[in-house]
Design an enzyme around this catalytic site. Structure first.
Site, mmCIF file in Angstrom:
data_model
loop_
_atom_site.group_PDB
_atom_site.id
_atom_site.type_symbol
_atom_site.label_atom_id
_atom_site.label_comp_id
_atom_site.label_asym_id
_atom_site.label_seq_id
_atom_site.Cartn_x
_atom_site.Cartn_y
_atom_site.Cartn_z
ATOM 1 N N TRP A 173 -14.251 2.872 -2.680
ATOM 2 C CA TRP A 173 -14.680 1.572 -3.209
ATOM 3 C C TRP A 173 -16.170 1.351 -2.961
ATOM 4 O O TRP A 173 -16.880 0.832 -3.815
ATOM 5 C CB TRP A 173 -13.842 0.442 -2.617
ATOM 6 N N HIS B 195 -3.997 -6.525 -6.129
ATOM 7 C CA HIS B 195 -3.981 -7.657 -5.212
ATOM 8 C C HIS B 195 -5.411 -8.024 -4.821
ATOM 9 O O HIS B 195 -6.356 -7.263 -5.026
ATOM 10 C CB HIS B 195 -3.118 -7.371 -3.968
ATOM 11 N N GLU C 179 -7.284 -2.999 -5.976
ATOM 12 C CA GLU C 179 -7.742 -4.313 -5.540
ATOM 13 C C GLU C 179 -8.720 -4.963 -6.504
ATOM 14 O O GLU C 179 -9.598 -4.299 -7.064
ATOM 15 C CB GLU C 179 -8.411 -4.195 -4.156
ATOM 16 N N HIS D 96 0.848 -1.181 0.000
ATOM 17 C CA HIS D 96 0.000 0.000 0.000
ATOM 18 C C HIS D 96 0.888 1.236 0.000
ATOM 19 O O HIS D 96 1.311 1.717 1.046
ATOM 20 C CB HIS D 96 -0.953 -0.004 1.203
ATOM 21 N N HIS E 44 -8.371 -8.911 3.284
ATOM 22 C CA HIS E 44 -7.581 -9.667 2.320
ATOM 23 C C HIS E 44 -7.561 -11.136 2.724
ATOM 24 O O HIS E 44 -7.383 -11.446 3.910
ATOM 25 C CB HIS E 44 -6.135 -9.162 2.288
ATOM 26 N N GLU F 296 -4.880 2.415 -3.302
ATOM 27 C CA GLU F 296 -5.497 1.098 -3.145
ATOM 28 C C GLU F 296 -5.789 0.581 -4.542
ATOM 29 O O GLU F 296 -6.326 1.310 -5.383
ATOM 30 C CB GLU F 296 -6.801 1.191 -2.344
ATOM 31 N N CYS G 62 -14.046 -5.004 5.140
ATOM 32 C CA CYS G 62 -13.178 -5.291 3.995
ATOM 33 C C CYS G 62 -11.944 -6.025 4.512
ATOM 34 O O CYS G 62 -11.620 -5.945 5.696
ATOM 35 C CB CYS G 62 -12.736 -4.008 3.304
ATOM 36 N N TYR H 57 -11.157 -2.043 -8.334
ATOM 37 C CA TYR H 57 -11.073 -0.582 -8.256
ATOM 38 C C TYR H 57 -9.644 -0.150 -7.970
ATOM 39 O O TYR H 57 -8.817 -0.923 -7.484
ATOM 40 C CB TYR H 57 -12.019 -0.032 -7.176
ATOM 41 N N GLU I 280 -13.158 -8.414 13.209
ATOM 42 C CA GLU I 280 -13.408 -6.975 13.225
ATOM 43 C C GLU I 280 -14.703 -6.600 13.936
ATOM 44 O O GLU I 280 -14.789 -5.537 14.556
ATOM 45 C CB GLU I 280 -13.452 -6.422 11.795
#
Length: 198
Positions: free
Chosen positions: A162, A33, A117, A26, A70, A115, A68, A105, A88
């Site tokens: 996003w 990614h 992704e 980032h 990964h 960003e 959000c 995006y 979270e």
């Protein structure tokens, strides 16, 4: 043995082409990614919005969709959604419904951090209350879906870049999120299924 979180790097069509430490990807030259976005709904059809913790590297303090994250290398994306919602937001869920299998995006912060992704989008429904992790979430609130979509698409509701791109695509699926038809998992990019190219 490293405990640093790794992200899955992908090519333009969604094949996994390697991994890299999350902390290294980032910046001003962020490689494409794999990630995900999720929208959590309660039994009344309200969406859970979260405000990103102020110490986050990307978009600190910004309101966004529910969660959000990964996937870990080799981790199916729906498993990553379940794992991150537990971490979270303290939510225990059985599954996540795929809605936008190929959403991608690229967004640039005022300080130049990017960003970039490949970010499939999921719907989740819950019955239990959220218990946010302050390391990830600064605030949260529930909002009726129509009020939320109207606010985002009119520009009156400040939201992450996003999320601003995802909401019109989700709105095209129908006015009631509970009636959306999930997309087939086969439409996911190969990397999101835990497969590598080759």
């Amino acid at each position: 043995m490293t405990t640093e979180e790794q992200v899955v790097l992908v090519d333009a069509v969604g094949n996994a082409i390697g991994t890299a430490p999350k902390t290294s990807v980032h910046g001003q030259e962020t490689p494409l990614h794999l990630a995900f976005s999720s929208y959590v709904f309660d039994q009344e059809g309200r969406v859970l919005l979260t405000r990103r913790a102020t110490h986050k590297l990307t978009w600190p303090g910004v309101w966004t969709n529910s969660c959000c994250g990964h996937p870990m290398p080799g981790e199916p994306l729906d498993h990553a959604v379940i794992r991150r919602l537990s971490y979270e937001l303290g939510l225990s869920i059985d599954g996540a419904d795929l809605m936008l299998p190929r959403f991608t995006y690229r967004a640039v912060m005022p300080n130049g951090i990017v960003e970039h992704e490949l970010c499939p989008v999921y719907r989740v429904t819950v019955r239990a209350p959220a218990v946010p992790n302050p390391d990830e979430v600064g605030e949260f609130r529930w909002m009726p879906w129509k009020e939320f979509t109207d606010g985002v698409m009119s520009g009156l509701l400040a939201i992450s870049p996003w999320c601003r791109e995802q909401v019109p695509l989700l709105d095209e699926l129908g006015s009631d999120p509970m009636d959306w038809s999930p997309a087939p998992a086969a439409e996911l990019p190969p990397a999101a299924l835990g497969r590598s190219r080759g």
